[in-house]
Design a protein around this motif. Sequence first.
Motif, PDB file in Angstrom:
ATOM      1  N   ARG A 137       0.859  -1.182   0.000  1.00  0.00           N
ATOM      2  CA  ARG A 137       0.000   0.000   0.000  1.00  0.00           C
ATOM      3  C   ARG A 137       0.897   1.235   0.000  1.00  0.00           C
ATOM      4  O   ARG A 137       1.992   1.227   0.579  1.00  0.00           O
ATOM      5  CB  ARG A 137      -0.919  -0.029   1.224  1.00  0.00           C
ATOM      6  CG  ARG A 137      -1.849   1.150   1.348  1.00  0.00           C
ATOM      7  CD  ARG A 137      -2.837   0.939   2.480  1.00  0.00           C
ATOM      8  NE  ARG A 137      -3.901   0.005   2.114  1.00  0.00           N
ATOM      9  CZ  ARG A 137      -4.804  -0.466   2.959  1.00  0.00           C
ATOM     10  NH1 ARG A 137      -4.745  -0.114   4.241  1.00  0.00           N
ATOM     11  NH2 ARG A 137      -5.747  -1.285   2.538  1.00  0.00           N
ATOM     12  N   ALA A 138       0.430   2.300  -0.620  1.00  0.00           N
ATOM     13  CA  ALA A 138       1.254   3.502  -0.762  1.00  0.00           C
ATOM     14  C   ALA A 138       1.770   4.011   0.581  1.00  0.00           C
ATOM     15  O   ALA A 138       2.927   4.436   0.699  1.00  0.00           O
ATOM     16  CB  ALA A 138       0.461   4.590  -1.472  1.00  0.00           C
ATOM     17  N   ALA A 139       0.929   3.947   1.606  1.00  0.00           N
ATOM     18  CA  ALA A 139       1.337   4.449   2.915  1.00  0.00           C
ATOM     19  C   ALA A 139       2.471   3.639   3.523  1.00  0.00           C
ATOM     20  O   ALA A 139       3.184   4.134   4.409  1.00  0.00           O
ATOM     21  CB  ALA A 139       0.138   4.456   3.864  1.00  0.00           C
ATOM     22  N   PHE A 140       2.654   2.410   3.045  1.00  0.00           N
ATOM     23  CA  PHE A 140       3.689   1.536   3.602  1.00  0.00           C
ATOM     24  C   PHE A 140       4.732   1.171   2.549  1.00  0.00           C
ATOM     25  O   PHE A 140       5.397   0.143   2.649  1.00  0.00           O
ATOM     26  CB  PHE A 140       3.037   0.261   4.150  1.00  0.00           C
ATOM     27  CG  PHE A 140       1.887   0.512   5.084  1.00  0.00           C
ATOM     28  CD1 PHE A 140       2.049   1.309   6.202  1.00  0.00           C
ATOM     29  CD2 PHE A 140       0.635  -0.030   4.826  1.00  0.00           C
ATOM     30  CE1 PHE A 140       0.986   1.545   7.062  1.00  0.00           C
ATOM     31  CE2 PHE A 140      -0.429   0.199   5.674  1.00  0.00           C
ATOM     32  CZ  PHE A 140      -0.255   0.989   6.798  1.00  0.00           C
ATOM     33  N   ARG A 141       4.890   2.004   1.560  1.00  0.00           N
ATOM     34  CA  ARG A 141       5.753   1.703   0.428  1.00  0.00           C
ATOM     35  C   ARG A 141       7.192   1.445   0.837  1.00  0.00           C
ATOM     36  O   ARG A 141       7.906   0.655   0.207  1.00  0.00           O
ATOM     37  CB  ARG A 141       5.698   2.867  -0.574  1.00  0.00           C
ATOM     38  CG  ARG A 141       6.445   2.639  -1.862  1.00  0.00           C
ATOM     39  CD  ARG A 141       5.755   1.606  -2.733  1.00  0.00           C
ATOM     40  NE  ARG A 141       4.461   2.084  -3.202  1.00  0.00           N
ATOM     41  CZ  ARG A 141       3.548   1.314  -3.792  1.00  0.00           C
ATOM     42  NH1 ARG A 141       3.787   0.037  -3.961  1.00  0.00           N
ATOM     43  NH2 ARG A 141       2.402   1.803  -4.196  1.00  0.00           N
ATOM     44  N   ASP A 142       7.634   2.097   1.915  1.00  0.00           N
ATOM     45  CA  ASP A 142       9.035   1.949   2.328  1.00  0.00           C
ATOM     46  C   ASP A 142       9.245   0.801   3.300  1.00  0.00           C
ATOM     47  O   ASP A 142      10.359   0.603   3.797  1.00  0.00           O
ATOM     48  CB  ASP A 142       9.532   3.251   2.965  1.00  0.00           C
ATOM     49  CG  ASP A 142       8.739   3.638   4.207  1.00  0.00           C
ATOM     50  OD1 ASP A 142       7.609   3.111   4.381  1.00  0.00           O
ATOM     51  OD2 ASP A 142       9.234   4.456   5.010  1.00  0.00           O
TER      52      ASP A 142
ATOM     53  N   ARG B  58       1.486  -7.530   6.868  1.00  0.00           N
ATOM     54  CA  ARG B  58       2.586  -6.557   6.752  1.00  0.00           C
ATOM     55  C   ARG B  58       3.524  -6.649   7.951  1.00  0.00           C
ATOM     56  O   ARG B  58       4.749  -6.678   7.799  1.00  0.00           O
ATOM     57  CB  ARG B  58       2.017  -5.138   6.648  1.00  0.00           C
ATOM     58  CG  ARG B  58       3.055  -4.033   6.713  1.00  0.00           C
ATOM     59  CD  ARG B  58       2.427  -2.679   6.438  1.00  0.00           C
ATOM     60  NE  ARG B  58       1.404  -2.324   7.394  1.00  0.00           N
ATOM     61  CZ  ARG B  58       1.610  -1.663   8.542  1.00  0.00           C
ATOM     62  NH1 ARG B  58       2.846  -1.300   8.876  1.00  0.00           N
ATOM     63  NH2 ARG B  58       0.614  -1.372   9.348  1.00  0.00           N
ATOM     64  N   THR B  59       2.955  -6.714   9.150  1.00  0.00           N
ATOM     65  CA  THR B  59       3.767  -6.614  10.359  1.00  0.00           C
ATOM     66  C   THR B  59       4.243  -7.961  10.892  1.00  0.00           C
ATOM     67  O   THR B  59       5.205  -8.017  11.661  1.00  0.00           O
ATOM     68  CB  THR B  59       2.970  -5.920  11.478  1.00  0.00           C
ATOM     69  OG1 THR B  59       1.827  -6.728  11.815  1.00  0.00           O
ATOM     70  CG2 THR B  59       2.499  -4.538  11.037  1.00  0.00           C
TER      71      THR B  59
ATOM     72  N   THR C   3      -2.067  -6.622  14.237  1.00  0.00           N
ATOM     73  CA  THR C   3      -1.140  -5.510  14.452  1.00  0.00           C
ATOM     74  C   THR C   3      -0.992  -4.678  13.182  1.00  0.00           C
ATOM     75  O   THR C   3      -0.722  -5.218  12.111  1.00  0.00           O
ATOM     76  CB  THR C   3       0.243  -6.033  14.891  1.00  0.00           C
ATOM     77  OG1 THR C   3       0.114  -6.643  16.177  1.00  0.00           O
ATOM     78  CG2 THR C   3       1.265  -4.920  14.969  1.00  0.00           C
ATOM     79  N   GLY C   4      -1.176  -3.369  13.329  1.00  0.00           N
ATOM     80  CA  GLY C   4      -0.938  -2.465  12.220  1.00  0.00           C
ATOM     81  C   GLY C   4      -2.150  -2.115  11.386  1.00  0.00           C
ATOM     82  O   GLY C   4      -2.010  -1.541  10.306  1.00  0.00           O
ATOM     83  N   ASP C   5      -3.365  -2.420  11.873  1.00  0.00           N
ATOM     84  CA  ASP C   5      -4.563  -2.001  11.149  1.00  0.00           C
ATOM     85  C   ASP C   5      -5.609  -1.504  12.144  1.00  0.00           C
ATOM     86  O   ASP C   5      -5.445  -1.605  13.360  1.00  0.00           O
ATOM     87  CB  ASP C   5      -5.124  -3.127  10.270  1.00  0.00           C
ATOM     88  CG  ASP C   5      -5.575  -4.346  11.071  1.00  0.00           C
ATOM     89  OD1 ASP C   5      -5.805  -4.212  12.290  1.00  0.00           O
ATOM     90  OD2 ASP C   5      -5.696  -5.429  10.481  1.00  0.00           O
ATOM     91  N   ARG C   6      -6.698  -0.950  11.620  1.00  0.00           N
ATOM     92  CA  ARG C   6      -7.678  -0.322  12.507  1.00  0.00           C
ATOM     93  C   ARG C   6      -8.455  -1.339  13.331  1.00  0.00           C
ATOM     94  O   ARG C   6      -8.907  -1.015  14.440  1.00  0.00           O
ATOM     95  CB  ARG C   6      -8.614   0.563  11.689  1.00  0.00           C
ATOM     96  CG  ARG C   6      -7.901   1.802  11.149  1.00  0.00           C
ATOM     97  CD  ARG C   6      -8.831   2.716  10.385  1.00  0.00           C
ATOM     98  NE  ARG C   6      -8.125   3.924   9.969  1.00  0.00           N
ATOM     99  CZ  ARG C   6      -8.680   4.907   9.258  1.00  0.00           C
ATOM    100  NH1 ARG C   6      -9.946   4.804   8.864  1.00  0.00           N
ATOM    101  NH2 ARG C   6      -7.979   5.972   8.933  1.00  0.00           N
TER     102      ARG C   6
END
Length: 246
Positions: A48-53, A85-86, A91-94
């Motif tokens: 996702r763009a917010a986590f691109r790095d 992702r994590t 962990t790491g979502d709403r």
Amino acid sequence: MAEPRTPHEVVARAARATDLADLDAGVSDCFACPRLVGWREEVARTRRAAFRDQTYWGRPVPGLGAADARIAILGLAPAAHGGNRTGRIFTGDRSGDVLFAALHRAGLANQPTSVAADDGLTVRDTRIFAAVRCAPPDNKPTPDERDTCAPWLHREVTLIRPTLRVVVALGAFAWAAWWPVLRQVYGQRPPSPRPAFGHGAHWSGTDAPDLLGCYHVSQQNTFTGRLTPEMLDDVFGWAKQLAGVD
């Protein structure tokens, strides 16, 4: 040990797990469901763009919590840009934001947020896991994927069985996933007809844990007010009472 790549190999690897660390290692190396493997890895590549790095986990997500847990929280599956992702469940979502805030209010988590696997989060008297360990497309595992993944769940419950007293099922999928556990782990025939899922639903067996129903902590439920913080507090307060947790 070889990576499980067929349902038969999942059954064998899960059965060999001697403790939760061994089970978690087996879960993390599972490649038994081609559609889920392809999806989790595609999400990890494209991001996702917010986590691109960030570098995504992109593998099955093991459970979280103590080996002597008295309360288990059973979810559906990891989120594509959360646990996938994590590398840590919820962990790491709403959805995780809502869940861990509620566990913190209940005194079952040491902090109200969970943003990364190394953020210091711990849970008390609780084990958290999912019926399906890979992020599925559209959050919808197939029946075959659910059944292929089930031995991981069955073994995990077996390992915490000596202390487990209450299971909180987050959503109808998790509620339905519990009945095969009842048969495989506790040797009990599931009730017929099956008790209907609902928020606050309660089923009690003989030597099996009590089962509580809770609406899933999804954005769809929390943003619309179908599931409120007060409703979550009631469920976890009830779970603590049934489990004998202070």
